[in-house]
Design an enzyme around this catalytic site. Structure first.
Site, PDB file in Angstrom:
ATOM      1  N   ASP A 210       0.824  -1.197   0.000  1.00  0.00           N
ATOM      2  CA  ASP A 210       0.000   0.000   0.000  1.00  0.00           C
ATOM      3  C   ASP A 210       0.870   1.263   0.000  1.00  0.00           C
ATOM      4  OD1 ASP A 210      -2.883   0.905   0.521  1.00  0.00           O
ATOM      5  OD2 ASP A 210      -1.844   1.946   2.129  1.00  0.00           O
ATOM      6  N   GLU A 260      14.445 -15.561   0.694  1.00  0.00           N
ATOM      7  CA  GLU A 260      14.713 -16.619   1.680  1.00  0.00           C
ATOM      8  C   GLU A 260      13.772 -17.805   1.454  1.00  0.00           C
ATOM      9  OE1 GLU A 260      14.026 -14.735   5.475  1.00  0.00           O
ATOM     10  OE2 GLU A 260      15.749 -13.378   5.215  1.00  0.00           O
TER      11      GLU A 260
END
Ligand code: GLC
Ligand code: CA
Length: 550
Positions: A210, A260
């Site tokens: 956002d 990751e």
């Protein structure tokens, strides 16, 4: 790391995904309190699977006082008890994954809510404390600090500063219940890395970010500002509030977190920036994808559409990303209504015409809504033929119009309440969905609905459209199934046909033609699907067809 609840797959699944935006409070309500919830979504997973989408993006479902529809977050790592629990969230992800549907959640990093533990701590802490440094607190001007630190408005109308009990002021680019974080504070930085890991560990595949362009600010001189239009924003990284180059340092760290995981998590930026500044948000060491809202701001006009498409394909190629396409979301008038609003798409700044029209005409719209729906279906079919990913918004697959006539005292949107008559309410596209033609809330749930639903919902309910092969819902389902079969590469080659037609070839077997005029135009080739019936080789005005060949 591979985690539990993981959907395997290649790292590029997002490049041409069709992502369906769910506004959780208005999708489906399982417990009958009038507010959509996670169990409601779980009960409709079959519907999402039948639609043929690749992913859902869920607007905020976090604990919130709903000062801005949930974009005022109290706790980034929890579910609002009115919406469900973390366990239900896990079940939802599992069910979606079982159906091959990925999940995006919304991250709101520019501001928290004023009920967030950190903001409460900041209010209780003294001036100059570490707790206050997580937000943007300043002394006021004037003899007793009674004037705001600068002449800053908020996006939704007046005052971008609010005074606290001890006399200091805090900055908020949106409502006063949405204090802006200080992104130069390392704790804030770490908190969002933790948030991304928290949801990634729960199996979330992607994030919608956002107001991604506002995080980093340069506040050595506090800015005065009353307009947030692109035309007043600097396009060289020198704007004090938006789109500063430093913001990309943040996203490089986020990328390291995404990587990751296997497959890497992905993200899409909501960044209202100049088009030439969009590529870094979408780059491979940044968020990876960025919304372009250019179709939202375009009128129904062939050259506008062509330019938007060409420019965005160019820009996404530059960032190494794929393009995004959006015709509707939770912030704009639904495209079945918008595409017949007079003058729409002719303003430099996009939305002022829509806002003005809304203020003056919402109770007496005089719009040709049938034409609006025809244009909307044509625009959608065109969009589904474009390379890249399409973001669709709940209810557009039903051809819903905006609910324009919600009484002001039932509106929830702060943009309307704070807007001093300058802005539309966004509630008209957030009305709970109609699933059945009858019942207290048209099948939304066993109770009522938190925004008033119009009578015409009876005719457009899901169960009605499922029985009708010519419905908007059937068109979306068939088009998405066909897109899956036809989509071979990201190549697009323009095809010159009669004026008023926009045509391009996507593969030897797939050509999309849109007729932007009001008159039928002759086309040749086998029709695979069309938004309006092609009779005797004539493509009706305001419609799109996909053809096998000429
Ligand atoms: C984004 C959201 C909008 C919200 C604003 C503030 O623009 O899409 O709904 O009001 O950010 O968080
Ligand atoms: Ca509920």
């Amino acid at each position: 790391m591979t985690r539990k609840n993981q959907l395997p797959g290649d790292a590029h699944w997002w490049r041409n995904a069709v992502v369906y935006q769910i506004y959780p409070r208005s999708f489906a309500d399982a417990n009958g309190d009038g507010i959509g919830d996670l169990n409601g979504i779980i009960s409709r997973v079959d519907y999402l699977a039948a639609l043929g989408i690749d992913a859902v993006w869920m607007s905020p479902f976090y604990p919130s006082a709903l000062a801005d529809g949930g974009y005022d977050v109290d706790d980034y790592m929890d579910v609002d008890p009115r919406i469900g629990t973390l366990e239900q969230f896990d079940t939802l992800v599992e069910k979606l994954h079982e159906n091959g549907i990925r999940v995006f959640v919304d991250v709101v990093p520019n501001h928290s809510s004023d009920r967030h533990a950190w903001f409460q701590e900041a209010l209780a802490a003294p001036k100059g404390s570490a707790a206050r440094d997580r937000y943007i607190f300043r002394d006021g001007r004037g003899e007793n600090g009674e004037l705001p630190p600068s002449d800053l408005a908020s996006h939704f109308g007046p005052e971008g500063w609010t005074r606290t009990a001890d006399g200091q002021w805090y900055m908020h680019l949106f409502t006063k219940e949405q204090p802006d974080f200080n992104w130069d504070n390392p704790e804030v930085n770490q908190y969002f890395l933790d948030t991304l890991r928290f949801w990634s560990d729960r199996g979330v595949d992607g994030f919608r970010i956002d107001v991604a362009h506002a995080l980093k600010k340069k506040l050595d001189r506090l800015p005065d500002r009353h307009s947030f239009a692109l035309s007043v924003m600097k396009d060289d990284g020198s704007d004090p509030l938006f789109d500063r180059d430093e913001v990309h340092d943040v996203y490089r760290q986020w990328r390291a977190v995404f990587n990751e995981y296997d497959p890497p998590r992905v993200a899409v930026a909501e960044a209202w920036v100049h088009p030439n500044r969009r590529p870094p948000y979408a780059s491979e060491d940044g968020l990876g994808q960025a919304f372009n809202f250019d179709l939202l701001a375009s009128g129904w006009e062939v050259t506008q559409f062509k330019h938007v498409i060409a420019d965005n394909l160019h820009s996404s190629a530059e960032s190494g990303s794929s393009s995004t396409w959006v015709l509707s979301n939770h912030d704009v008038i639904r495209h079945a209504t918008r595409l017949v609003i007079p003058g729409y798409g002719t303003s430099e700044d996009g939305f002022d015409i829509e806002n003005q029209w809304y203020q003056n005409h919402r109770f007496d719209h005089g719009l040709d809504l049938d034409l609006g729906l025809r244009r909307a279906k044509a625009a959608t079919l065109l969009m589904f033929a474009l390379p890249g990913s399409s973001y669709i918004y709940q209810g557009e697959e039903l051809g819903l119009h905006d609910v324009l006539d919600i009484p002001a005292d039932q509106m929830q949107d702060p943009q309307w309440h704070r807007g001093e008559g300058k802005f539309k309410s966004r509630d008209g596209c957030r009305v709970p969905l109609p699933w059945e033609p009858t019942g207290s809330s048209f099948g939304f749930g066993p109770g009522g609905a938190h925004l008033p639903q119009p009578d015409w919902y009876a005719g457009v309910a899901v169960s009605v459209q499922e029985e009708d092969a010519s419905s908007t819902l059937s068109l979306y389902r068939s088009a998405l199934a066909l897109r899956r079969k036809l989509y071979e590469s990201d190549e697009l080659e323009w095809v010159d046909l009669a004026p008023g037609l926009l045509a391009f070839r996507r593969s030897p077997k797939w050509i999309s033609i849109t007729n932007f005029t009001d008159e039928p135009i002759a086309i040749t080739g086998e029709v695979l699907i069309s938004s309006d019936e092609v009779v005797d080789g004539m493509l009706p005005g305001n419609s799109t067809a996909w053809l096998r060949s000429f």
